[in-house]
Write a protein that holds these residues in place. Structure first.
Motif, PDB file in Angstrom:
ATOM      1  N   GLY A 107      44.180  40.143  45.291  1.00  0.00           N
ATOM      2  CA  GLY A 107      43.853  40.552  44.000  1.00  0.00           C
ATOM      3  C   GLY A 107      44.217  39.644  43.049  1.00  0.00           C
ATOM      4  O   GLY A 107      44.230  38.397  43.203  1.00  0.00           O
ATOM      5  N   THR A 163      40.511  37.783  47.482  1.00  0.00           N
ATOM      6  CA  THR A 163      39.837  38.692  48.432  1.00  0.00           C
ATOM      7  C   THR A 163      40.142  38.746  49.927  1.00  0.00           C
ATOM      8  O   THR A 163      40.690  37.525  50.255  1.00  0.00           O
ATOM      9  N   GLU A 164      39.465  39.703  50.496  1.00  0.00           N
ATOM     10  CA  GLU A 164      39.861  39.654  52.075  1.00  0.00           C
ATOM     11  C   GLU A 164      38.982  38.317  52.689  1.00  0.00           C
ATOM     12  O   GLU A 164      39.864  37.729  53.401  1.00  0.00           O
TER      13      GLU A 164
END
Length: 706
Positions: A281, A176-177
């Motif tokens: 991802g 994820t970010e």
């Protein structure tokens, strides 16, 4: 009479011998279609020359390798198709020299193995063809395989259970970010570990006291050739790029191979190393030498999507992708007129979202900075290092190089501007749109080939009494600029003390003013300038420790004589010669700790061998880097004292990383001479020659077990 194979003409004797040795295979294909029989005959020669010494004359096994036709072999390949067999032998055979044969040779060997196992294809085999995919080994039958001959496993005594390797992908979750901004301590998720480009790890198991005990934990050979790749690590899996566009996933604790992806490149593709991969991802992203971006399943290495960046062989992409806000960004390099590009692709689909030209067009404020040159006469603006990303502002930060076409820009024409945007600039983008939020040109009208295309480091400095988010970057001059991250406003410049051609820096704008006598050209005599066009600092990335405000940088203290020439390296009509610095001591390798808050150098280490690795800093107060003498070294962050060193077989070329698996900390490096820094300084350090055999490997160090 002779049979032709890969440019060689094999004598008929070999062809006859090969076919005789493989008579059983030929008989098995007696009723096969003519193209199949021809392909088997072709394979007989190849097999005799490349395979028989290990696998036996008749594919029934030999002293060094298993049978390719017994029941155990059939059981192993039961239900799998010819394409899978083709891909396996191409990626693994001959041992130690995989992929050395042309694809049609591997396809012919696949046909031969099928034939020897009683499987008749409907036509000649070609990679990825319908018949290759359709033709498969029959499903396994019940019972114990009758292996016969050499090989197989006796049932006389029970075989103890084989140690079960951990499934590193069992609990895989998408990257994820938030993870990329603040990775878990054990991971190294992006170039320089996090999106901020710090090159800093919070791991402490290896510290100033224990580092002296480091030893090799494991190593793996990579395809021989230049390699600048900085590995990534996610939850016990180490990903690394190999020369020839191969991507490997290794168990990060012991180095055993988990998967391998090999790019099928068009013939005559110019191969380039890559500085980094990217995780986002459930995908791993890699730029390829044929100017594509590929997305691989991070758990299997299977291709998810493949997008062309540009169809122009005058471009290259030696940097690496940055993925943020669902966008894969990649910069390219070129000497083609018109400048280079940065592109944005959708991370999920590979669809092109935007393209940014690094040299703006005439008629725009930034485009009217090229001394009146039309667009098709402008050169440079290459991007050969990955970017960084700040989640707070939502900005992706990229560096742009200079122009080699210095002649048309040197002398400003009346009423013109000759700054040459966006060369030597930091560009701040919105990833989803490609919109340029701001830019800052660090060095206008570069007449020296002293790029500012390197890492952009995100940190916090005190500016006028206020903690301020900044981006810090340096050029080959050995100057480091700090800019306000949100706006690009100039904050300060810190000088490493290497350059001698800039007489002043504007404290408000950051403009660097060059001494007139140091401007080179064919209309002058030789001009001595420090540092050399190869740096000073170069592409080897820095490391920043926010807690202390210290930026660590490896560099080379060597100067240049800019000598007039009719066919000059730079179009002002000058060539560049190595030159020891005035009053130099013969120590050209330089490692410095720069206090970015105080604006001064805290300490420096000098050595004979030039450094050509980036720098890794850890919370254990240790620095790691490497140099042309094929040494990897650890230093005390506070003092620069040498704490540990180890020799390696190849030139340590990429940036070191550190990670942890099951509570144990490791330090990994990649070797493989070939990037410009790995050529060293041959004129001034002739004793530091490149290794006679150019290998490449990933080498991992750890503390010994108690």
């Amino acid at each position: 009479m002779a049979v032709s194979f890969k440019g060689r003409r094999l004598p008929l004797l070999l062809s006859v011998a090969g076919c005789a040795a493989l008579g059983a295979a030929a008989l098995a294909q007696s009723d096969a279609p003519e193209p199949v029989r021809k392909q088997v005959a072709q394979a007989a020669d190849i097999y005799a020359a490349q395979c028989a010494s290990c696998h036996g004359d008749n594919l029934d096994g030999g002293q060094f390798a298993q049978s390719l036709s017994d029941e155990a072999f059939k059981a192993k390949w039961a239900g799998k198709n010819a394409q899978a067999l083709f891909e396996y032998i191409r990626s693994a055979m001959p041992p130690g020299n995989a992929r050395s044969l042309p694809d049609d040779a591997y396809a012919a060997l696949t046909q031969l193995i099928l034939s020897r196992n009683g499987i008749t294809a409907q036509d000649a085999l070609a990679p990825n063809s319908p018949v290759m995919i359709r033709t498969q080994f029959p499903l396994a039958s019940e019972g114990q395989p009758d292996v016969g001959g050499i090989g197989g496993l006796s049932k006389r005594y029970p075989n103890p259970p084989w140690p079960k390797a951990p499934d590193r992908f069992a609990s895989y979750t998408p990257v994820t970010e938030a993870m990329l901004q603040t990775p878990a301590p054990e991971n190294w998720l992006s170039w320089r570990r996090s999106h901020q480009g710090l090159g800093f790890s919070p791991l402490t198991q290896i510290d100033k006291r224990s580092v002296k005990n480091l030893t090799v934990a494991w190593s793996q050979a990579l395809p021989a050739g230049p390699n600048m790749a900085e590995p990534l690590v996610r939850d016990g899996v180490l990903y690394v790029f190999g020369y020839g566009d191969e991507v490997f996933a290794f168990d990060a604790a012991d180095g055993h191979l988990l998967w391998r992806y090999t790019r099928d490149l068009p013939k005559d593709t110019a191969l380039t190393s890559k500085k980094t991969l990217a995780l986002y991802g459930d995908k791993l992203f890699a730029a390829t030498s044929d100017l594509h971006m590929v997305a691989l399943d991070a758990r299997t290495g299977k291709l998810v999507w493949d997008s062309e960046i540009i169809d122009d062989p005058e471009f290259r992409n030696p940097g690496g992708p940055l993925v943020a806000d669902g966008v894969v960004m990649q910069g390219l390099t070129t000497q083609k007129t018109g400048g280079s590009i940065i592109v944005g692709l959708d991370a999920e689909t590979g669809k092109r979202l935007w393209t940014f030209n690094t040299i703006p067009s005439p008629g725009t404020p930034e485009g009217d900075t090229w001394n009146g040159l039309p667009q098709d006469k402008r050169h440079g603006g290459s991007v050969w290092t990955s970017g960084t990303y700040d989640a707070e502002t939502g900005l992706a930060l990229w560096g742009v190089a200079q122009t080699y076409d210095t002649g048309p820009l040197r002398d400003r024409k009346p009423g013109m501007n000759n700054d040459g945007l966006y060369t030597n600039s930091t560009l701040a983008f919105e990833p989803r749109t490609g919109k340029l939020a701001w830019y800052f040109q660090h060095m206008k009208n570069d007449q020296y080939d002293l790029d500012w295309v390197f890492d952009r480091v995100i940190g916090t400095l005190d500016v006028n009494g206020n903690p301020t988010r900044v981006v810090m970057t340096g050029g080959k001059e050995g100057l480091f600029d700090a800019l306000e991250l949100a706006t690009g406003k100039y904050v300060k410049t810190v000088d490493m003390g290497l350059q001698d051609f800039i007489e002043s820096i504007d404290p408000v704008t950051g403009d660097k003013h060059v001494k007139p006598e140091k401007i080179p050209g064919a209309d002058k005599g030789a001009v001595a300038v420090c540092p050399h066009a190869g740096g000073g600092r170069n592409w080897s990335p820095t490391a920043f420790v926010q807690e202390t405000g210290l930026l660590y940088v490896s560099a080379r203290d060597v100067c240049m004589d800019m000598v007039p020439s009719k066919t000059g390296f730079l179009t002002t009509g000058v060539n560049i010669e190595y030159m020891p610095p005035p009053d130099g001591d013969g120590n050209y390798g330089l490692l410095q700790a720069i206090d970015m808050q105080a604006g001064k150098v805290r300490w420096e280490v000098r050595q004979r061998a030039p450094y050509n690795m980036g720098v890794l800093a850890t919370a254990g107060d240790v620095l790691f880097t490497g140099s042309m003498d094929r040494k990897v070294k650890a230093y005390d962050q506070a003092t620069g004292d040498l704490l540990w060193q180890s020799g390696v077989a190849g030139v340590p070329n990429a940036s070191p990383i550190t990670y942890a698996v099951d509570g144990k900390q490791y330090v990994a490096i990649v070797t493989g001479a070939g990037n410009p820094l790995a050529f060293g300084l041959p004129q001034v350090t002739p004793e530091l020659a490149l290794p006679p055999v150019n290998s490449s490997s990933v080498v991992v160090f750890a503390l010994p077990e108690d």
